[in-house]
Design an enzyme around this catalytic site. Structure first.
Site: not given
Ligand SMILES: Cc1ncc(C[n+]2csc(CCOP(=O)(O)OP(=O)(O)O)c2C)c(N)n1
Ligand SMILES: Cc1ncc(C[n+]2csc(CCOP(=O)(O)OP(=O)(O)O)c2C)c(N)n1
Ligand SMILES: [Mg+2]
Ligand SMILES: [Mg+2]
Lengths: 319, 337, 319, 337
Positions: D72, D141
């Site tokens: 971000e 959130h």
């Molecule tokens: C800083 C931030 N950006 C975006 C989000 C929205 N979001 C929630 S889960 C996710 C995906 C996360 O991917 P990863 O780190 O690979 O974890 P996974 O879901 O694969 O376990 C996103 C983009 C968030 N919660 N926090």
């Protein structure tokens, strides 16, 4: 070389995570669970193998996909189900929900709604350990998406220059929601990022609980001996979408089938049956015990009270 | 009561600098409690850019006096994690302007952890930082940003104006079981004031009347307290007796102290260095107009920073934040003079 | 192989930076300049060599130690001195000062008071280029300390996955204020961090203007041809403390002497004299021209008006 | 005037969803100006978590509809750099809670660049983000954080409540030459309202009277406008005629519209979802008490979020932010009923 007791325990944990997620998804569909719910289905071997190598006084840092970590770390099903149902007797008194389950008393610093947000916090737990001079360790769980949050690089470096007993445990399930890691990093083998920071790093098969266990044990040894941080990249794949409401249509079917054919829970059962005298019936008995425990947890949670609004408002007054 | 001691000329009172008072507070708390440690950029060998941590490395060693890389978000987060697991970190962010890099760790993590964990976890951490204008450091090194933290449930906010208050409040902040934003003003570090030899602490949430008067109440904090006091002297020469309230902590806010004074003087001027729009002064005004509506003889006057980033040029910089003259003017205006 | 004109221009730039900093430090001591002032002394070859390889329509992103970048990019001494003196005719109308000099019109996106803060901004300039489909490039200057701000890693990755025409130009002067890079990174060769992100990276002698020029030219070629980002680590050393008021006693004398013996300005002069027919007298003439230009700039600035407070307050009303 | 068009039943008006109105605004501006592009997490193929960018990838391709990694701070900074160099980025941060990671780029860079460069540079960027509670998403959130940006000189802040306003304001925000924080509410995306076929824009800084009345003025923005309107209906049944002002943009603030209404009704209630302490409502109250002191018949009432992180449990969540009943109560209180 592995005791039956040990392999039984591994399988019990693998299976418990599988059942917890499967049953909670049903509750979600029934509208009993609301908000975000990120299943750990398909990744059970990582939390299970890692936590089996930890000591009671060690710490873990979890993620938004944290139910598996909590269960593997010894979390109570009743408090977990109660929490995702938003009840007063839940881990967070119904105030946190799925994304914020934490219990420092069992060494679970907690899940996090901010992707990557927990990484520096884990480094801090390691810093506390090094100041106190004990031989505890910290395991920080995170996934591929979190590697692109700047705190991952910053924290890796802090742990390195301060020689902290921290294991960076990357659960590379190859997606951040719908974004494939190939599109988000020129080098999908994210453990290679650690080299530039002087941190030893290794890839492992994240679907094989024993491989994860052994590699983690090694890393923990290094940490306890003051060698500083280690990064482990466990390759895995979700068995479904990002959260309960995501059909995950962007996941290539063949890829998904391949990983399902390497189902970590089935493999754990296979190990139990092949490496010990445990029979199919005895394995089935374990499964029934787990199913029963989960049913009890759901009953308990469903019948437990909602938090009192009045009491909540009183507490707010004291903020 | 605190005031008296600070003003007492007893044997046990010396005049020391604000930065020395902070240094003493850190030293005493680190001796008292071995879970206390300090982290920040150049705080070790160099003793910190404002010399607050001078000598601490020699006494406590590199394990508890930790120099950090330019990784503000992560070493602040490390403070949060250490605090959750039993330590009492004092994290220094050299300029509150750079704290813009740590908001997630402070607001989403530190401030909410206790609540989100249903009370199972606590974050006994102090975030020491420094703000304000006056040294020609321009727009990214001169901001007054307390309003962001004031608006965040779960954080306490401390902004002392004297060496005495700084020492007593920092000690209390370190002993507090929740995260505390301890905000210092760059123009105060070398100001001197009386500080007792004997140990003392000052309760978080207790404002302090720095000057008594019956005609008008001035509420201020941090460096603006000094400016308000010198304005008050000039006003006294004009026969106007000002009561100057130093909030000392913005959260908890000593509402009673403000309301009692306003009910007595019936006139209120609030002075803040921060930008007027959306500042803490506005919130205090909104509280007072609600709770002392019938006591107010005139609209509450707010003297605050202009709606601009802080300019480099010294004259423009001065014109951007409240000066003694602005305060005097506001007091006369609220008194219809 | 290098034209006299070219080497004269390089030397003129090197010497101008040297003179600008030296004279401004005097003004600072006289109390005419206030606030923070970070001299580029000892690092002149980097900005000079890099900017010599750029085209008029390319961009650079500067730092808090940015005077050298601005001069090498074609900044006007008069506007620069006027700015550090806080005058209305300065680059920023006296509102920015040393840490915020910028002029997009000459492709200088600007200095920055936040260490690392400019890195993503440079990536954005590169993103704009790739959207417009032109063959411009961006050079982002930053130093070792900035590599530990998470945005460095994030931005490197963004530039990599989007194949942006961005050159990450690390001026590794081996200190962040008083913190030696050896203590702030297990691997002081910071270019090695780029490998993990799939970005080609090279170390160069930051005190040799021709080496810097050649390596930058190569990188620029790659960028213009759509190969994506490159990282160059120019090793160098400050000739003094972090800012005017820092005696820099923590810098080992022998180390300092070694780097002073590799003085980039002297080397630039050596190249001019050895590789062309330029005589000592002719070199001295260049030096006198530069001195004179700086004296004129100082006179101009000193005699220029302070910003009007009234006008400033009117402008504020419109905010 | 805007209202009329939005309420006209002319041929050219359809009822569409808030998210569709945003989608149209993006589409129209991208067609109109090729320097406009959109960046954010999952906004391409997936069309965004709230389906605002559906179909844009197909029409404009991956160069102008860019999926971002979880970086971000840097992709926001990339927006700033692109804006400085001639583009008009629309950067999407999925939750305003995550904007805590981009504060440096927004507050220290985007908001100050024009000023620090002495006017040589501009940052024509829109930061679209989403906040508020109501979906059981808990403390990280569900925040309402507009006050931080409201307090930052150099930023404009837009918070629409209807599809009509959302479309017209987003188009103006994209055409604006300074950085604009465009904050959407998660509960509004699927609400429907009339939106003309023909192109239109709405001036930033113009509030809108969503309901006329003479007894009391309610000032609100974003989702709270809807809540205020339903409260107003109930109050009408009790014979109380409420004037509901939708600020639409917090910066610039339509002060005149508020003051005129208050001078007419002599009673003011401000409704904000954000935490009471240090919120925008306090600032508006401080302005009104200063500029309409003699017109106010009673203290200004502020209905706002409780001093707590947003809880997960649905009942606690509801109790944390203003509900229709709270607004009705406040109106009756301010009218001494
Ligand atoms: C800083 C931030 N950006 C975006 C989000 C929205 N979001 C929630 S889960 C996710 C995906 C996360 O991917 P990863 O780190 O690979 O974890 P996974 O879901 O694969 O376990 C996103 C983009 C968030 N919660 N926090
Ligand atoms: C984010 C941030 N943290 C800390 C500072 C204070 N500071 C100003 S310059 C500096 C050192 C920067 O080191 P480096 O990046 O190596 O640049 P150099 O001074 O060597 O050119 C520091 C820590 C800052 N300006 N910004
Ligand atoms: Mg993932
Ligand atoms: Mg450096």
């Amino acid at each position: 070389m592995y005791s039956r007791e040990f392999l039984e325990q591994l399988y019990r944990t693998l299976y418990t995570i599988r059942v917890f997620e499967t049953e909670c998804i049903k509750l979600y569909r029934q509208g009993l669970i609301i908000g975000y719910f990120h299943p750990y289905l398909g990744e059970e071997a990582i939390a299970t193998g890692v936590c089996a190598a930890l000591r009671k006084d060690d710490y873990i840092v979890s993620t938004h996909r944290g139910h598996g970590h909590c269960i593997a770390r010894g979390g109570e099903l009743k408090k977990m189900v109660a929490e995702v149902l938003g009840r007063e007797v839940g881990y967070c008194r119904g105030r946190g929900g799925s994304m914020h389950i934490a219990d420092v008393n069992i060494g679970n610093i907690g899940a996090n709604g901010i992707v990557g947000g927990g990484i520096p916090i884990g480094v801090g737990a390691g810093l506390g350990i090094s100041i106190r001079g004990t031989d505890q360790v910290v395991v920080i769980f995170f996934s591929d998406g979190a590697c692109n949050n700047g705190v991952f690089a910053e924290s890796l470096n802090l742990a390195a220059i301060w020689d902290l007993p921290v294991i960076f445990l990357l659960e590379n399930n190859q997606y951040a929601v719908s974004s494939p890691i190939e599109e988000m990093s020129r080098i999908p083998d994210l453990y290679r990022r650690a080299e530039g920071y002087g941190v030893p790093a290794y890839p492992v098969d994240g679907n094989d609980v024993l491989v994860v266990y052994e590699k983690t044990k090694e890393a923990i040894e290094a940490c306890r001996n003051g060698k500083g941080p280690v990064m482990i990249e466990a390759k895995t794949y979700r068995h479904g979408g990002h959260h309960v409401n995501d059909p995950g249509l962007y996941m290539p079917r063949d890829r998904l089938e391949y990983y399902k054919s390497k189902d970590p829970v089935a493999l754990g059962r296979k190990y139990l049956l092949e490496k010990t005298k445990c029979t199919k019936q005895e394995a089935a008995a374990i499964e029934q015990q787990v199913q029963k425990a989960m049913e009890e947890a759901i009953e308990f949670a469903k019948n437990s009270p909602e938090p009192s609004v009045e009491r909540f408002l009183e507490e707010v007054e004291q903020n | 009561m605190s005031e008296d001691r600070s003003k007492s000329d007893g044997q046990d009172v010396r005049r020391i600098m604000f930065r020395e008072a902070l240094n003493e507070a850190l030293r005493e708390e680190m001796r008292r409690d071995e879970t206390v440690f300090v982290m920040g950029g150049g705080i070790g060998q160099r003793g910190g850019s404002y010399k607050v941590t001078v000598g601490l490395l020699d006494e406590f060693g590199p394990r508890r006096i930790i120099d950090t890389p330019i990784s503000e978000a992560s070493f602040t987060g490390a403070g949060v994690g250490a605090a959750i697991t039993g330590m009492r970190p004092v994290v220094e962010i050299l300029f509150i302007d750079f704290a813009s890099l740590i908001i997630d760790q402070i607001v989403n993590q530190a401030a909410k952890y206790r609540f989100m964990s249903g009370g199972r976890g606590r974050v006994p951490m102090v975030l020491r930082t420094q703000g304000g204008s006056g040294n020609g450091l321009a727009a990214q090194h001169s901001q007054s940003l307390e309003a962001w933290y004031y608006h965040t449930p779960g954080l306490k906010v401390v902004m002392p104006s004297t060496p005495y208050d700084a020492k007593g409040l920092l000690k209390s902040a370190i002993r507090d079981n929740d995260p505390v934003m301890f905000i210092e003003h760059k123009l105060l570090y070398m100001t001197e004031g009386p500080v007792p030899q004997d140990e003392y602490t000052i309760e978080l949430g207790a404002g302090d009347i720095k000057r008594r008067g019956n005609d008008v109440t001035i509420v201020a904090w941090s460096n603006m307290v000094l400016r308000a006091l010198s304005a008050a002297e000039k006003l006294a020469q004009q026969g106007i007796e000002t009561e100057v309230i130093d909030l000392r902590t913005l959260v908890p806010l000593d509402k009673q102290l403000i309301l009692e004074s306003v009910k007595k003087t019936e006139h209120l001027v609030i002075v803040q260095e921060a930008v007027r729009r959306g500042g803490v002064a506005s919130d205090i005004a909104s509280i007072v107009q609600a709770e002392a509506f019938d006591f107010l003889d005139a609209p509450i006057e707010i003297v605050a920073g202009k709606n601009t980033p802080i300019p480099f040029n010294v004259h423009l910089e001065r014109a951007s934040v409240p000066q003694e003259g602005d305060i005097i003017e506001a007091v006369r205006k609220v008194l219809h003079l």
